[in-house]
Design a protein around this motif. Structure first.
Motif, PDB file in Angstrom:
ATOM      1  N   ARG A  46      60.953 -60.639 -48.662  1.00  0.00           N
ATOM      2  CA  ARG A  46      61.074 -60.392 -50.102  1.00  0.00           C
ATOM      3  C   ARG A  46      62.443 -60.834 -50.607  1.00  0.00           C
ATOM      4  O   ARG A  46      62.562 -61.412 -51.694  1.00  0.00           O
ATOM      5  N   GLN A  62      47.006 -58.656 -48.327  1.00  0.00           N
ATOM      6  CA  GLN A  62      46.419 -57.727 -49.312  1.00  0.00           C
ATOM      7  C   GLN A  62      46.522 -56.268 -48.887  1.00  0.00           C
ATOM      8  O   GLN A  62      46.014 -55.383 -49.566  1.00  0.00           O
ATOM      9  N   GLU A  85      52.285 -58.602 -53.212  1.00  0.00           N
ATOM     10  CA  GLU A  85      52.933 -58.185 -54.462  1.00  0.00           C
ATOM     11  C   GLU A  85      54.393 -57.814 -54.221  1.00  0.00           C
ATOM     12  O   GLU A  85      55.259 -58.091 -55.058  1.00  0.00           O
ATOM     13  N   LEU A 128      57.547 -59.723 -56.053  1.00  0.00           N
ATOM     14  CA  LEU A 128      58.600 -59.000 -56.768  1.00  0.00           C
ATOM     15  C   LEU A 128      59.965 -59.611 -56.451  1.00  0.00           C
ATOM     16  O   LEU A 128      60.843 -59.675 -57.318  1.00  0.00           O
ATOM     17  N   GLY A 177      63.089 -50.190 -48.735  1.00  0.00           N
ATOM     18  CA  GLY A 177      62.688 -50.206 -50.148  1.00  0.00           C
ATOM     19  C   GLY A 177      61.353 -50.868 -50.414  1.00  0.00           C
ATOM     20  O   GLY A 177      61.153 -51.522 -51.438  1.00  0.00           O
ATOM     21  N   LEU A 214      57.783 -51.112 -51.798  1.00  0.00           N
ATOM     22  CA  LEU A 214      57.077 -50.411 -52.872  1.00  0.00           C
ATOM     23  C   LEU A 214      55.692 -49.999 -52.360  1.00  0.00           C
ATOM     24  O   LEU A 214      54.865 -50.867 -52.063  1.00  0.00           O
ATOM     25  N   PRO A 215      55.438 -48.696 -52.230  1.00  0.00           N
ATOM     26  CA  PRO A 215      54.219 -48.245 -51.549  1.00  0.00           C
ATOM     27  C   PRO A 215      52.937 -48.530 -52.315  1.00  0.00           C
ATOM     28  O   PRO A 215      51.865 -48.592 -51.718  1.00  0.00           O
ATOM     29  N   ASN A 216      53.033 -48.698 -53.629  1.00  0.00           N
ATOM     30  CA  ASN A 216      51.813 -48.911 -54.419  1.00  0.00           C
ATOM     31  C   ASN A 216      51.479 -50.388 -54.569  1.00  0.00           C
ATOM     32  O   ASN A 216      50.527 -50.740 -55.263  1.00  0.00           O
ATOM     33  N   LEU A 217      52.268 -51.259 -53.940  1.00  0.00           N
ATOM     34  CA  LEU A 217      52.023 -52.697 -54.038  1.00  0.00           C
ATOM     35  C   LEU A 217      51.556 -53.233 -52.690  1.00  0.00           C
ATOM     36  O   LEU A 217      51.911 -52.701 -51.636  1.00  0.00           O
TER      37      LEU A 217
END
Lengths: 282, 231
Positions: free
Chosen positions: B146, B128, B97, B101, B88, B90-93
């Motif tokens: 996470r 980053q 980030e 989350l 899970g 998040l590919p755009n983070l």
């Protein structure tokens, strides 16, 4: 040429203000909100009515606030209860809301066209590259850029913005990690609807007000969302500015095909890159 | 009081009933494994806990409170962090980030960005970079890091060894034991026998959506374990 480019940016900016609300709502609720054009129309009429009594600026602020409240209600009363249903059910409900809002606007403001003037401060023209250009269109560009910059900063640097970006890609995983997506959805749908209202008032001095005024611009906004990449905020901005130029130059150089061009662009992008400009290749 | 309990839970996806009267519990500090062949409903236990699958009968119990229609975020807010099958990410983070989350529940504890970067230095070095730019093992580190950012009382791990090299699985086993020794309960949903044996002390066997056996892992041979989870 520069004047035409600016005209295209102004129209693209309007499209962005409307499309970014669709992107926000699609990302979190995973629905295509067919009522969004009607919310644009309602925002326009609310601004028109307030401006008729007070002034344009209060109309702008009043519409933004009223539509944000309506958006919060829309999420709490309609979208949230439908979250477990098939997406098509929700889409049909939003289509029903569109019809109800159009009937409501017809009952309250009538079928005939209304017009709203730009405020005195924004009337007239300025000379750009030796040609006159309406001050109000510069205002439209300014509002769009300010909203784009504000949204970008909010999404990039705030904690809530991080949650919105995460949920725009995977709302279920975002919630499983502990984000209260119900509360987030109130914020997002409220903001998206508020922006629809803002764009409605900003657009009002440029177009005639009617109960169906949101239909065509909604279709172009859908094209913006698809071309930009579903759920992508930066993609929506790029697509809106591109379609603004196509819309404007198409009307000048290919008037017989101008309404087709955005659709042709969408078809071309879907063939070349089915996930849109900013979507991930699969 | 158990951190998590399923009390005779029937769970469905739409019309398809997957879990039938599932009952189990995880106490504070425990290391529990859920075993079973592919398709018996192991991941549906996680999905029921997350509110993705619907509870038709029974209830889940979190911190003593019974829930029959949990929202997705309820488990995380009750101190249960979940490492999902497939991770899970998040590919755009960015990596950082993704980690932030995990801290959205605002639970106090020892785990923060610095502690996670100490545990998994590669995540700090590439903080980053996009999360999906990592290798499979590094993505699993990110998913675990996470989850730890939530400072959970219970860490639920759904097939954490999936697709990983044996050396990485060994490292994960050491990590899970260490976390358990530090007081974080572990619920391991797994088919890798070596990982189960090294981490868990108690087990439940799931078959056709029902718990058919449970007990202490110390009493089970490798062959018995194999029989429960071989396709």
């Amino acid at each position: 040429m520069l004047i035409q480019v600016l005209n295209g940016i102004a129209y693209g900016g309007l499209l962005y203000l409307l499309a970014v609300g669709l992107v926000l709502i699609f990302g979190l609720r995973e629905i295509v909100n067919f009522a969004h054009g009607a919310l644009f129309m309602l925002g326009s009429y609310i601004g028109f009515s307030i401006a008729a009594v007070f002034n344009f600026w209060l109309g702008l602020a009043g519409s933004l606030v009223a539509m944000t409240v309506i958006g919060i209600f829309l999420d709490a009363a309609v979208l949230r209860p439908l979250r477990k249903h098939d997406h098509m059910v929700t889409v049909l409900v939003t289509f029903g809301i569109l019809l109800v809002l159009e009937a409501f606007a017809t009952a309250v403001w009538g079928k005939s066209f209304r017009s709203m003037s730009a405020p005195d401060l924004l009337s007239g023209t300025v000379q750009i590259a030796g040609e006159p250009f309406p001050v109000y269109r510069l205002f439209v560009i300014g509002v769009s850029l300010c909203v784009a910059a504000g949204l970008t900063a909010w999404l990039r640097f705030s904690r809530v913005g991080l949650y919105v970006r995460a949920s725009s890609v995977d709302p279920t995983t975002t919630a499983i990690l502990g984000v209260d997506t119900d509360r987030l959805s109130l914020i997002v749908v409220g903001l998206g609807t508020g922006l629809a209202g803002l764009s409605g008032v900003v657009a009002a001095p440029l177009m005639a007000l009617s109960p169906t005024m949101g239909n065509y611009i909604l279709i172009e906004s859908f094209i913006v969302v698809v071309v930009g990449g579903l759920g992508s905020f930066s993609g929506a901005l790029a697509a809106a500015l591109l379609i603004g130029q196509i819309h404007n130059f198409g009307a000048i150089y290919l008037p017989w095909a101008s309404t087709m061009l955005p659709f042709l662009l969408m078809v071309g992008v879907l063939i070349w890159r089915p996930t849109g400009f900013a979507g991930k290749r699969t | 009081m158990p951190l998590l309990a399923f009390d005779h839970v029937d769970a469905t996806y739409g019309q398809a009933r997957i879990l039938h009267g599932v009952t189990f519990h995880v106490d504070p500090g425990e290391r529990v494994a859920v075993l079973g062949r592919n398709g018996v409903g192991k991941t549906t236990i996680v999905n029921t806990l997350c509110g993705v699958a619907d509870i038709q009968a029974g209830a889940i119990v979190l911190g003593g409170e019974r829930h029959t229609s949990p929202r997705h975020y309820l488990a995380a807010r009750s101190g249960i962090a979940i490492v999902l099958q497939g991770r899970g990410i998040l590919p755009n983070l960015t990596i950082e980030e993704n980690l932030l989350l995990g801290a959205s529940v605002d639970r106090p504890g020892r785990w923060d960005l610095g502690a996670v970067y100490d545990l998994f230095p590669i995540l700090g070095e590439r903080r980053q970079s996009p999360g999906l730019g990592l290798s499979g093992g590094q993505q699993q580190m990110l998913a675990i890091g996470r989850a730890l950012m939530a400072n959970p009382n219970l860490l639920v791990l759904d097939e954490p060894s999936e697709g990983l090299a044996p050396v990485i699985i060994d490292e994960l086993a050491d990590l899970f034991r260490r976390l358990a020794d530090e007081g974080t309960a572990i619920m391991l949903i797994e088919q890798n026998i070596g990982l189960i044996q090294r981490v868990a002390s108690r087990y439940y066997v799931l078959s056709k959506g029902t718990v058919v056996e449970s007990g202490d892992l110390a009493g089970m041979t490798t062959q018995q374990l194999q029989d429960h989870i071989t396709i």
